[in-house]
Write an enzyme that holds these catalytic residues in place. Sequence first.
Site, PDB file in Angstrom:
ATOM      1  N   GLU A 265       0.844  -1.203   0.000  1.00  0.00           N
ATOM      2  CA  GLU A 265       0.000   0.000   0.000  1.00  0.00           C
ATOM      3  C   GLU A 265       0.871   1.242   0.000  1.00  0.00           C
ATOM      4  O   GLU A 265       1.720   1.393   0.890  1.00  0.00           O
ATOM      5  CB  GLU A 265      -0.939  -0.023   1.214  1.00  0.00           C
ATOM      6  CG  GLU A 265      -1.937  -1.173   1.149  1.00  0.00           C
ATOM      7  CD  GLU A 265      -2.933  -1.196   2.297  1.00  0.00           C
ATOM      8  OE1 GLU A 265      -2.762  -0.426   3.270  1.00  0.00           O
ATOM      9  OE2 GLU A 265      -3.902  -1.969   2.227  1.00  0.00           O
ATOM     10  N   HIS A 283      -7.844   1.817   1.423  1.00  0.00           N
ATOM     11  CA  HIS A 283      -7.878   1.402   2.830  1.00  0.00           C
ATOM     12  C   HIS A 283      -8.712   2.370   3.683  1.00  0.00           C
ATOM     13  O   HIS A 283      -8.256   2.899   4.697  1.00  0.00           O
ATOM     14  CB  HIS A 283      -6.459   1.291   3.395  1.00  0.00           C
ATOM     15  CG  HIS A 283      -6.358   0.278   4.501  1.00  0.00           C
ATOM     16  ND1 HIS A 283      -5.278  -0.549   4.666  1.00  0.00           N
ATOM     17  CD2 HIS A 283      -7.207  -0.044   5.507  1.00  0.00           C
ATOM     18  CE1 HIS A 283      -5.454  -1.320   5.726  1.00  0.00           C
ATOM     19  NE2 HIS A 283      -6.628  -1.028   6.255  1.00  0.00           N
TER      20      HIS A 283
END
Length: 312
Positions: A265, A283
């Site tokens: 990420e 997220h």
Amino acid sequence: MNQVDKVAICSRSFSKNPFLRERLTKQYKNTKFNDEGLSLEGDALVGFLENQDKVICGLEVFNGKILSKLPKLKVISKYGVGTDNLDLDTMANREIRLGWKGGVNKRSVSELVLSLTLSLLRLVPQANEDLRKGNWNQFKGNLLTGKTFGIVGYGNTGKDLAELLEPFNCKILIYDVYKINNNESNRSSQVSFDSLFKSSDIISLHLPYNGSTSNLINSKVFSIMKSSSILINLSRGGIVNEPDLKEALKNRVISASAMDVFLQEPPNDMELLNLPNFFGTPHIGGIAIEAIEAMGLAAIEGLDTNQIPVLR
């Protein structure tokens, strides 16, 4: 007010929240916030936490090597619910206390699952993109009502999602490693892993990331799913094998997928992100405004915990 312990806040979103800052500073005099918005890892994390007694952490990794360099640390309080970033065995051996409250952001996650499910079924992303191009095509999607919905992992969020699905009259299939009490299952059926993936129209994952769940959802699993099925992952990156998912979507082995979490990420596989039957979010599952405040208050409360992780 605690005027002795030094408290550091690693989380950027906590540090930027005026409400949470005020609540914390009313209880602790010596506080250190991540005001520079640093992504803290390795030596940078150690440097930020030097001489601190207590810490509020988000996704920062506290492994044995990091913890060995923080001899004064007495408490780690989790801003959020996942603990896969914490070396709980080392914490137990060091008698570092863990502040943690399960399910504190469950409604934020389960509502986003519902939102993504409806969007993918009704082809909302495709319709919006097509309209932005100046077209007027009426996309024909599917209803959620009456579908078979598989929930993999029946903890706090899985149970909350099942409650949200009740008005849609879905047949709910559940897979969990523990036996579920029928009184808690919202008239759902607990089935085997393979049975759930073979029978479900929509599947939502709610699992921790560990050795047994890493790459759990892979090409073998995709091969037994319905070609019309949808996979949603708002739990942890790494549970779904992303290269296998990309191939399954490209070859229409499954219909569509939405993911809020990734192994890396931000993710860098732009081919996956740009597939027309894939929808990604950064997220955001647990960070609705109300959830942020609830997680923050739980983390503040956790600074005073006496709970030491159980040695596994």
